[in-house]
Design a protein around this motif. Structure first.
Motif, PDB file in Angstrom:
ATOM      1  N   ALA A 132      10.250  -7.851   2.161  1.00 38.06           N
ATOM      2  CA  ALA A 132       8.776  -8.639   2.775  1.00 38.06           C
ATOM      3  C   ALA A 132       8.792  -8.952   1.669  1.00 38.06           C
ATOM      4  O   ALA A 132       8.376  -9.859   1.353  1.00 38.06           O
ATOM      5  N   GLU A 133       8.520  -7.957   0.288  1.00 42.49           N
ATOM      6  CA  GLU A 133       8.165  -8.625  -1.447  1.00 42.49           C
ATOM      7  C   GLU A 133       9.142  -9.931  -1.376  1.00 42.49           C
ATOM      8  O   GLU A 133       8.444 -10.888  -2.310  1.00 42.49           O
ATOM      9  N   MET A 134      10.452  -9.390  -1.122  1.00 41.71           N
ATOM     10  CA  MET A 134      11.005 -10.489  -1.866  1.00 41.71           C
ATOM     11  C   MET A 134      11.137 -12.101  -0.596  1.00 41.71           C
ATOM     12  O   MET A 134      10.670 -13.442  -1.479  1.00 41.71           O
ATOM     13  N   LEU A 135      11.148 -11.567  -0.391  1.00 37.81           N
ATOM     14  CA  LEU A 135      10.685 -12.905   0.886  1.00 37.81           C
ATOM     15  C   LEU A 135       9.228 -13.220   0.460  1.00 37.81           C
ATOM     16  O   LEU A 135       9.936 -14.547   0.293  1.00 37.81           O
ATOM     17  N   ALA A 136       7.895 -12.867  -0.095  1.00 35.89           N
ATOM     18  CA  ALA A 136       6.648 -13.024   0.236  1.00 35.89           C
ATOM     19  C   ALA A 136       7.118 -14.031  -1.244  1.00 35.89           C
ATOM     20  O   ALA A 136       6.292 -15.117  -1.599  1.00 35.89           O
ATOM     21  N   HIS A 137       8.185 -13.276  -2.043  1.00 34.00           N
ATOM     22  CA  HIS A 137       7.858 -14.560  -3.267  1.00 34.00           C
ATOM     23  C   HIS A 137       8.732 -15.765  -2.927  1.00 34.00           C
ATOM     24  O   HIS A 137       8.488 -17.201  -4.188  1.00 34.00           O
ATOM     25  N   GLU A 138       9.877 -15.832  -2.251  1.00 31.38           N
ATOM     26  CA  GLU A 138      10.921 -17.061  -1.417  1.00 31.38           C
ATOM     27  C   GLU A 138       9.964 -17.675  -1.496  1.00 31.38           C
ATOM     28  O   GLU A 138       9.855 -19.075  -1.832  1.00 31.38           O
ATOM     29  N   ILE A 139       9.276 -17.475  -0.582  1.00 33.65           N
ATOM     30  CA  ILE A 139       8.196 -18.345   0.419  1.00 33.65           C
ATOM     31  C   ILE A 139       7.626 -19.508  -0.475  1.00 33.65           C
ATOM     32  O   ILE A 139       6.775 -20.114  -0.156  1.00 33.65           O
ATOM     33  N   LEU A 179       1.043 -14.100   1.921  1.00 36.15           N
ATOM     34  CA  LEU A 179       2.230 -13.314   0.754  1.00 36.15           C
ATOM     35  C   LEU A 179       1.484 -12.680  -0.111  1.00 36.15           C
ATOM     36  O   LEU A 179       2.233 -11.945  -0.589  1.00 36.15           O
ATOM     37  N   GLU A 180       0.366 -12.930  -0.813  1.00 38.27           N
ATOM     38  CA  GLU A 180      -0.061 -11.946  -1.838  1.00 38.27           C
ATOM     39  C   GLU A 180      -0.551 -10.875  -1.348  1.00 38.27           C
ATOM     40  O   GLU A 180      -0.242 -10.029  -2.163  1.00 38.27           O
ATOM     41  N   GLN A 181      -0.717 -10.623  -0.281  1.00 35.57           N
ATOM     42  CA  GLN A 181      -1.331  -9.154   0.088  1.00 35.57           C
ATOM     43  C   GLN A 181       0.544  -8.255  -0.254  1.00 35.57           C
ATOM     44  O   GLN A 181       0.700  -7.593  -0.214  1.00 35.57           O
ATOM     45  N   VAL A 182       1.289  -9.102   0.914  1.00 36.41           N
ATOM     46  CA  VAL A 182       2.212  -8.490   1.217  1.00 36.41           C
ATOM     47  C   VAL A 182       3.311  -8.158  -0.308  1.00 36.41           C
ATOM     48  O   VAL A 182       3.251  -6.482  -0.500  1.00 36.41           O
ATOM     49  N   GLU A 183       2.645  -8.899  -1.870  1.00 35.58           N
ATOM     50  CA  GLU A 183       3.178  -8.741  -2.256  1.00 35.58           C
ATOM     51  C   GLU A 183       2.662  -7.403  -3.544  1.00 35.58           C
ATOM     52  O   GLU A 183       3.142  -6.442  -3.722  1.00 35.58           O
ATOM     53  N   GLN A 184       1.310  -7.926  -3.017  1.00 36.55           N
ATOM     54  CA  GLN A 184       0.079  -6.604  -3.792  1.00 36.55           C
ATOM     55  C   GLN A 184       1.097  -5.408  -3.000  1.00 36.55           C
ATOM     56  O   GLN A 184       0.950  -4.029  -3.994  1.00 36.55           O
ATOM     57  N   PHE A 185       0.889  -5.227  -1.851  1.00 34.12           N
ATOM     58  CA  PHE A 185       1.441  -3.992  -0.946  1.00 34.12           C
ATOM     59  C   PHE A 185       2.427  -3.252  -1.990  1.00 34.12           C
ATOM     60  O   PHE A 185       2.191  -1.627  -2.268  1.00 34.12           O
ATOM     61  N   GLY A 186       3.102  -3.756  -2.376  1.00 31.22           N
ATOM     62  CA  GLY A 186       4.722  -3.544  -2.848  1.00 31.22           C
ATOM     63  C   GLY A 186       4.481  -2.822  -4.432  1.00 31.22           C
ATOM     64  O   GLY A 186       5.418  -2.193  -4.427  1.00 31.22           O
ATOM     65  N   ASN A 187       3.455  -3.487  -4.767  1.00 29.75           N
ATOM     66  CA  ASN A 187       3.566  -3.936  -6.182  1.00 29.75           C
ATOM     67  C   ASN A 187       2.131  -2.731  -6.562  1.00 29.75           C
ATOM     68  O   ASN A 187       1.548  -3.487  -7.222  1.00 29.75           O
ATOM     69  N   LEU A 188       2.405  -0.931  -6.414  1.00 29.31           N
ATOM     70  CA  LEU A 188       1.653  -0.294  -6.466  1.00 29.31           C
ATOM     71  C   LEU A 188       1.964   0.327  -8.274  1.00 29.31           C
ATOM     72  O   LEU A 188       3.094   0.670  -8.014  1.00 29.31           O
ATOM     73  N   ARG A 189       0.930   0.776  -9.081  1.00 27.40           N
ATOM     74  CA  ARG A 189       0.988   0.932 -10.596  1.00 27.40           C
ATOM     75  C   ARG A 189       1.116   2.375 -10.273  1.00 27.40           C
ATOM     76  O   ARG A 189       0.538   3.168  -9.057  1.00 27.40           O
ATOM     77  N   PRO A 190       1.314   3.310 -10.839  1.00 25.55           N
ATOM     78  CA  PRO A 190       1.674   4.788 -10.622  1.00 25.55           C
ATOM     79  C   PRO A 190      -0.046   5.283 -10.766  1.00 25.55           C
ATOM     80  O   PRO A 190      -0.543   4.490 -12.048  1.00 25.55           O
ATOM     81  N   PRO A 191      -0.926   6.203  -9.986  1.00 21.49           N
ATOM     82  CA  PRO A 191      -2.404   6.160 -10.400  1.00 21.49           C
ATOM     83  C   PRO A 191      -2.188   7.018 -11.437  1.00 21.49           C
ATOM     84  O   PRO A 191      -1.594   8.257 -12.027  1.00 21.49           O
ATOM     85  N   LYS A 192      -3.694   6.840 -11.665  1.00 19.39           N
ATOM     86  CA  LYS A 192      -3.927   7.334 -12.910  1.00 19.39           C
ATOM     87  C   LYS A 192      -5.020   8.430 -12.570  1.00 19.39           C
ATOM     88  O   LYS A 192      -6.272   8.788 -11.960  1.00 19.39           O
ATOM     89  N   LEU A 193      -4.607  10.014 -12.838  1.00 21.86           N
ATOM     90  CA  LEU A 193      -5.318  10.720 -11.872  1.00 21.86           C
ATOM     91  C   LEU A 193      -6.230  11.100 -12.805  1.00 21.86           C
ATOM     92  O   LEU A 193      -5.945  11.450 -14.194  1.00 21.86           O
TER      93      LEU A 193
END
Ligand SMILES: Nc1ncnc2c1ncn2[C@@H]1O[C@H](COP(=O)(O)OP(=O)(O)OP(=O)(O)O)[C@@H](O)[C@H]1O
Ligand SMILES: [Mg+2]
Length: 358
Positions: A132-139, A179-193
């Protein structure tokens, strides 16, 4: 008595009735599914053969029966049938108007088995998101071209025809947002606990909800101010609370009330896939009085792309679940029309992390 039978059958707590010889004389459907045994294979059997309670109980139980008093046994492993033991609170109570019969109620303390479907780690889901992330970027690129062309075109058009190009532009923007929401979903940085004060984060979420998407809602705080800090990524936790408040506000179209309830429950634990147990004593409940989850999607709301709203992407709760579960916490939901409760259970920050905090 018909009412009594219905009551017994509807009790959500696994319950059994046992006579003076410790023989099971009745079991309710909750007990059958908890013990993974049918009523037939329970009734007429000796209680202690069918239900394994990991505690030396027979003595105290005999006394409770003789004295017609209740007996509470908390935090014990209870097994039966084919099922592995589960941490439970067990209550024995005398049946009124009878001098031998006892009722046994078993309340599981672990929520893992009930809501395991939200344990967001499936490979299939991960690759679906990658796709979905790849598609989002391509669209997004061709869409920007389409929007630009429509805007150029609109310059030479009559107002009626401009309505059509405006529609192209507006709908394209909506797709870009999605699409931005889809991209954000895949783009999670590691948590700073870090040690985090739950109420600070809840307050921030409430304040931003109250001036934005939740302006039509009444917020009620029921905080336990003595709660110790949790270990979490504060920004991600804020995102979690905002998503839950947003869903609740969207469910209550005209007006409604959201209760923010925090409390301590030391007995709550989850069993991890590696078999170890983790304590999650900090409880945060977000409760709204809206219409409740749409029944057809109620079991799948934590899955990505499941939405009951016309313009929903269905990513909000998938993200919430991922953030909470990855951070070692747990989320569960309980919804009926008029009352939808999302509960987040979090660990306490270890003491050694509290010193040296700035
Ligand atoms: N408090 C609630 N009351 C009633 N229904 C809810 C509530 N919270 C979630 N839902 C239902 O669960 C669905 C999934 O929620 P989720 O947040 O994952 O996606 P969404 O809100 O539809 O879209 P997004 O959050 O990505 O914009 C919602 O569409 C809604 O039908
Ligand atoms: Mg949402």
């Amino acid at each position: 008595m018909i009412f009594g039978a219905a009551l017994w059958a509807s009790l959500p707590v696994p319950s059994l009735m046992i006579d003076g010889d410790d023989t099971i004389i009745m079991s309710n459907p909750a007990a059958e599914s908890f013990l993974n045994l049918s009523a037939k294979s329970l009734e007429g059997q000796r209680f202690w053969d069918r239900v394994m309670i990991d505690a030396p109980l027979e003595g105290p139980f005999v006394r409770a029966r003789q004295n017609r008093t209740s007996l509470f046994v908390n935090d014990v492993d209870v097994g039966g049938g084919e099922r592995p033991p589960l941490l439970c609170n067990v209550q024995f109570a005398p049946l009124q108007g009878d001098n031998e019969t006892m009722i046994v109620m078993i309340s599981p303390r672990e929520i893992a088995s009930r809501v395991s479907h939200n344990n967001y780690s499936g490979k299939a889901a991960k690759s679906a998101i990658g796709m979905a992330e790849m598609l989002a970027h391509e669209i997004k690129n061709p869409l920007a071209g389409i929007t630009g062309a429509a805007q150029l075109l609109s310059m030479g058009l009559t107002p009626e025809d401009q309505e059509l190009t405006d529609l192209i532009v507006a709908e394209s923007r909506r797709i870009v947002k999605l699409l931005e929401q889809v991209e954000q979903f895949g783009n999670l940085r590691p948590p700073k606990l870090m040690p985090v004060n739950i109420h600070d984060v809840l307050d921030r979420a409430r304040q931003s909800a109250a001036v934005g998407f939740g302006a039509h809602m009444l917020f009620v705080e029921e905080y336990d101010p003595s709660l110790p800090p949790t270990l979490a990524d504060a920004d991600q936790l804020l995102q979690v609370f905002l998503n839950l408040l947003k869903n609740a506000s969207e469910a209550c179209k005209e007006a409604g009330t959201i209760r923010l309830h925090t409390f301590y429950d030391a007995a709550l634990r989850v069993r991890r896939t590696d078999g170890t147990q983790a304590r999650l004593p900090l409880q945060i409940e977000i409760i709204d009085d809206g219409p409740g989850l749409p029944p057809d999607i109620a079991d799948d709301i934590f899955e990505p792309f499941v939405s009951g709203r016309e313009n929903g992407t269905g990513l909000g709760l998938a993200l919430v679940s991922k953030l909470i579960v990855d951070g070692g916490g747990w989320i569960s939901v309980d919804s009926v029309p008029g009352r939808t409760l999302f509960r987040i259970s979090l660990p306490i920050a270890p003491k050694e992390m509290l010193t040296g905090e700035d």
